[in-house]
Scaffold this motif. Structure first.
Motif, PDB file in Angstrom:
ATOM      1  N   UNK A 365       0.840  -1.202   0.000  1.00 49.42           N
ATOM      2  CA  UNK A 365       0.000   0.000   0.000  1.00 49.42           C
ATOM      3  C   UNK A 365       0.872   1.248   0.000  1.00 49.42           C
ATOM      4  N   UNK A 366       2.057   1.140   0.629  1.00 50.69           N
ATOM      5  CA  UNK A 366       2.957   2.303   0.614  1.00 50.69           C
ATOM      6  C   UNK A 366       3.430   2.604  -0.814  1.00 50.69           C
ATOM      7  N   UNK A 367       3.730   1.536  -1.570  1.00 53.13           N
ATOM      8  CA  UNK A 367       4.151   1.736  -2.952  1.00 53.13           C
ATOM      9  C   UNK A 367       3.041   2.293  -3.818  1.00 53.13           C
ATOM     10  N   UNK A 368       1.804   1.831  -3.576  1.00 55.76           N
ATOM     11  CA  UNK A 368       0.671   2.337  -4.351  1.00 55.76           C
ATOM     12  C   UNK A 368       0.471   3.830  -4.095  1.00 55.76           C
ATOM     13  N   UNK A 369       0.589   4.232  -2.845  1.00 56.24           N
ATOM     14  CA  UNK A 369       0.448   5.660  -2.517  1.00 56.24           C
ATOM     15  C   UNK A 369       1.552   6.461  -3.182  1.00 56.24           C
ATOM     16  N   UNK A 370       2.787   5.945  -3.116  1.00 49.88           N
ATOM     17  CA  UNK A 370       3.907   6.640  -3.768  1.00 49.88           C
ATOM     18  C   UNK A 370       3.661   6.761  -5.263  1.00 49.88           C
ATOM     19  N   UNK A 371       3.097   5.714  -5.876  1.00 54.84           N
ATOM     20  CA  UNK A 371       2.805   5.755  -7.304  1.00 54.84           C
ATOM     21  C   UNK A 371       1.770   6.810  -7.653  1.00 54.84           C
ATOM     22  N   UNK A 372       0.734   6.911  -6.838  1.00 56.30           N
ATOM     23  CA  UNK A 372      -0.298   7.934  -7.073  1.00 56.30           C
ATOM     24  C   UNK A 372       0.303   9.328  -6.948  1.00 56.30           C
ATOM     25  N   UNK A 373       1.166   9.512  -5.948  1.00 57.00           N
ATOM     26  CA  UNK A 373       1.831  10.808  -5.782  1.00 57.00           C
ATOM     27  C   UNK A 373       2.699  11.115  -6.998  1.00 57.00           C
ATOM     28  N   UNK A 374       3.413  10.109  -7.520  1.00 56.77           N
ATOM     29  CA  UNK A 374       4.243  10.319  -8.700  1.00 56.77           C
ATOM     30  C   UNK A 374       3.429  10.754  -9.899  1.00 56.77           C
ATOM     31  N   UNK A 375       2.294  10.103 -10.137  1.00 56.83           N
ATOM     32  CA  UNK A 375       1.419  10.502 -11.248  1.00 56.83           C
ATOM     33  C   UNK A 375       0.892  11.913 -11.031  1.00 56.83           C
ATOM     34  N   UNK A 376       0.581  12.251  -9.783  1.00 52.25           N
ATOM     35  CA  UNK A 376       0.074  13.598  -9.482  1.00 52.25           C
ATOM     36  C   UNK A 376       1.137  14.663  -9.722  1.00 52.25           C
ATOM     37  N   UNK A 377       2.397  14.317  -9.461  1.00 51.12           N
ATOM     38  CA  UNK A 377       3.482  15.277  -9.723  1.00 51.12           C
ATOM     39  C   UNK A 377       3.551  15.605 -11.212  1.00 51.12           C
ATOM     40  N   UNK A 378       3.504  14.580 -12.052  1.00 49.75           N
ATOM     41  CA  UNK A 378       3.527  14.808 -13.502  1.00 49.75           C
ATOM     42  C   UNK A 378       2.308  15.610 -13.935  1.00 49.75           C
ATOM     43  N   UNK A 379       1.146  15.279 -13.386  1.00 49.54           N
ATOM     44  CA  UNK A 379      -0.075  16.010 -13.738  1.00 49.54           C
ATOM     45  C   UNK A 379       0.017  17.468 -13.304  1.00 49.54           C
ATOM     46  N   UNK A 380       0.557  17.705 -12.119  1.00 52.63           N
ATOM     47  CA  UNK A 380       0.681  19.084 -11.636  1.00 52.63           C
ATOM     48  C   UNK A 380       1.627  19.910 -12.484  1.00 52.63           C
TER      49      UNK A 380
END
Length: 448
Positions: A365-380
Motif C-alpha cells: 500500500x505504501x508503494x501504491x500511494x507513492x505511485x499515485x503521488x508520482x502521477x500527481x506530480x507529472x499532472x501538476x
C-alpha cells in the motif's frame, strides 16, 4: 600509430568518397564503391589486409568488415537518390561515422576514460556531419551557397548532434565492428528529423544541447545513469526540446530526476533485500528507453502532426496528453517500485497472497500511494506548463498514470520472466498509460 587508428583512418578516407555522389552523381559514387568492394574481395593477406582487417576477418581470410561497411554506405546512398532523403543527410551521416571512429580510436590510445572517449567521438562526429552537410550544399547549390548554408545551419547542427549521440549510444551497446548497422540507423534518424523541419534558430539549438548535456552529465556523476543511460537521456532530451519545447522537457526530466533519486532511496537496505537496481542504481539505456520510448514517439507524433505530415488532421495536443500519460506511468511505476520495495509485506496483485519482496507483481500500500503521488506530480507540472491541460486534463493524467502502474504490476505477476522482460513490461505499461490518457481526453472532449 596503432593498427586500430590506422584502420579507422583508412575507413574515414573511404567515407570521404561519399562526396563523389554530389560531385559526380550516383553513377560515380557507385563506381567507386564497386572498386572498393572488388578490391576488398581480392585482398586476402599481406600488409594491406592487415591494415584493413577487423580481428574477425582473419578467421575467414576476407575483409568482410570493409565490404559490409561499403555496402551499408551504398544502401544509404540508394535511399538518398530514390527517396526524399537529401544528399546532405547521406554525406553527413557517412562522414559522421568515419571521422567519429578515427577520433574515438585515437583517444582510446591515450586514455581509459569511457566518458572522455565518448565525448571526443560525439564532438568530432557531429563536426564531421555538419561539414559534410555544408560541403554537399556548397557543391549542389551553386549560386546562393552562403545563404543556403546560413539558413540551414541550425538544422545541420541539430542533425549532426542527434546523429552523433545515437551513434555513440549504439556503439556502446553493440559490437565495435557493427558500424554498418550504426550508419543505417543514424541515417534513418536524421532523415526523419529533417522531414519534421524544426524551425529553431541556431542559438536555441545550442542552448538545448548545453542544457541536455549538462543534465546528462550530472545524472552520470551522481551515478543515477550509466554512460549508455546518459547518452540516451541526452538524445531524448534534445529531441524533446527541439520538437516539443522546454515544457515537454521539464515533464520528461522530472521523471529522470525523481526516478533516478528514488533508486537511491534506502539503497543499502534494498541491496541487502536483493531488490536494488544493478550498478548502484545507475540506469542504462534499456531502462531509459523502456520507460521513455513511448514518450519520445509522442513527441515525434506531435511534431509530425504540427508539420501536417500525418493523415487525418489529428489535433497535436492529443499527443501532448499521450506524452504526459506515458511519463505519469513511468513516474508512478518507478516510485511504487523503489519506495514500496523497502517494505517487507508485499502481496501479489492478482491474488493478494503475501510474496517475497522483489517478486514481480508484488505490491504494497505504501508503494501504491507513492505511485499515485508520482502521477500527481507529472499532472501538476503539466497543468502548470500547458494551457491545454485543464483541471480535468490533470485528473485524466493522474488516472492514466495509475492505470499504467497497475498494468505494469499485472504484467509482472502474469507474463514477466516467462514471456516478457522487465524493459518490455515497462514499455507496455507506458504505452497503456499513453493510450488510456488519449482515449479519456477524447471521451471527455478536453481538447474542446
Amino acid at each position: 600509430m596503432t593498427a586500430p587508428v590506422r584502420r579507422a583512418s583508412v575507413f574515414a578516407i573511404i567515407c570521404t568518397f561519399a562526396l563523389a555522389v554530389p560531385l559526380g552523381g550516383p553513377e560515380v559514387g557507385a563506381a567507386l564503391a564497386a572498386v572498393v568492394i572488388l578490391g576488398a574481395f581480392a585482398v586476402t593477406d599481406g600488409p594491406l589486409f592487415d591494415l584493413l582487417a577487423y580481428p574477425s576477418d582473419y578467421e575467414d581470410g576476407r575483409l568482410y568488415g570493409l565490404i559490409t561497411f561499403v555496402l551499408a554506405t551504398v544502401a544509404l546512398g540508394l535511399i538518398a537518390v530514390t527517396t526524399s532523403m537529401t544528399l546532405a543527410v547521406f554525406v553527413g551521416t557517412v562522414l559522421l561515422i568515419g571521422y567519429g571512429n578515427v577520433a574515438a580510436q585515437f583517444t582510446r590510445q591515450r586514455t581509459d576514460s569511457d566518458v572522455v572517449i565518448v565525448t571526443v567521438f560525439c564532438l568530432v562526429a557531429a563536426a564531421a556531419a555538419i561539414v559534410g552537410q555544408a560541403a554537399t550544399v556548397t557543391i549542389t547549390d551553386g549560386a546562393g551557397t552562403f545563404e543556403s548554408i546560413t539558413s540551414t545551419l541550425p538544422l545541420m547542427v541539430f542533425l549532426g548532434a542527434s546523429g552523433a549521440l545515437l551513434a555513440a549510444l549504439l556503439r556502446d551497446v553493440l559490437y565495435s565492428n557493427d558500424d554498418p548497422i550504426v550508419m543505417l540507423a543514424v541515417g534513418l534518424l536524421c532523415w526523419l528529423l529533417a522531414e519534421l523541419e524544426p524551425t529553431h534558430a541556431l542559438p536555441e539549438i545550442v542552448a538545448a544541447l548545453v542544457v541536455t548535456i549538462a543534465l546528462g552529465y550530472v545524472s552520470y556523476a551522481l551515478e543515477t545513469a550509466s554512460i549508455a543511460g546518459m547518452l540516451t537521456g541526452i538524445l531524448l532530451g534534445l529531441l524533446t526540446i527541439v520538437l516539443g519545447g522546454y515544457g515537454w522537457f521539464v515533464v520528461l526530466i522530472s521523471f529522470f530526476a525523481i526516478g533516478g533519486l528514488s533508486s537511491k532511496f534506502r539503497y543499502e537496505q534494498k541491496a541487502t533485500m536483493g531488490v536494488a537496481e544493478d550498478n548502484n542504481g545507475a540506469r542504462g539505456s534499456g531502462n531509459v528507453l523502456g520507460n521513455a520510448a513511448v514518450a519520445i514517439v509522442a513527441v515525434l507524433g506531435y511534431a509530425a502532426s504540427s508539420a501536417a505530415l500525418l493523415p487525418g488532421g489529428h489535433d497535436p495536443s492529443l499527443f501532448l496528453f499521450a506524452f504526459a500519460g506515458s511519463v505519469a506511468t513511468a513516474m508512478s511505476d518507478t516510485l511504487s517500485s523503489e519506495i514500496g520495495s523497502v517494505f517487507d509485506t508485499p502481496r501479489l496483485i492478482t491474488t493478494l497472497e503475501p510474496v517475497e519482496p522483489g517478486t514481480d507483481g508484488g505490491v504494497t500500500w505504501q508503494g501504491e500511494v507513492a505511485g499515485i503521488v508520482g502521477a500527481a506530480v507529472v499532472a501538476g507540472i503539466s497543468y502548470g506548463l500547458f494551457p491545454e491541460v485543464t483541471a480535468v486534463g490533470a485528473g485524466i493524467i493522474v488516472a492514466a498514470g495509475v492505470v499504467g502502474m497497475t498494468v505494469d504490476s499485472l504484467l509482472g505477476a502474469t507474463l514477466e520472466g516467462r514471456l516478457l522482460g522487465n524493459q518490455s513490461v515497462n514499455f507496455l505499461a507506458t504505452l497503456s498509460g499513453a493510450i488510456v490518457c488519449a482515449l479519456l481526453v477524447l471521451s471527455f472532449a478536453v481538447l474542446g
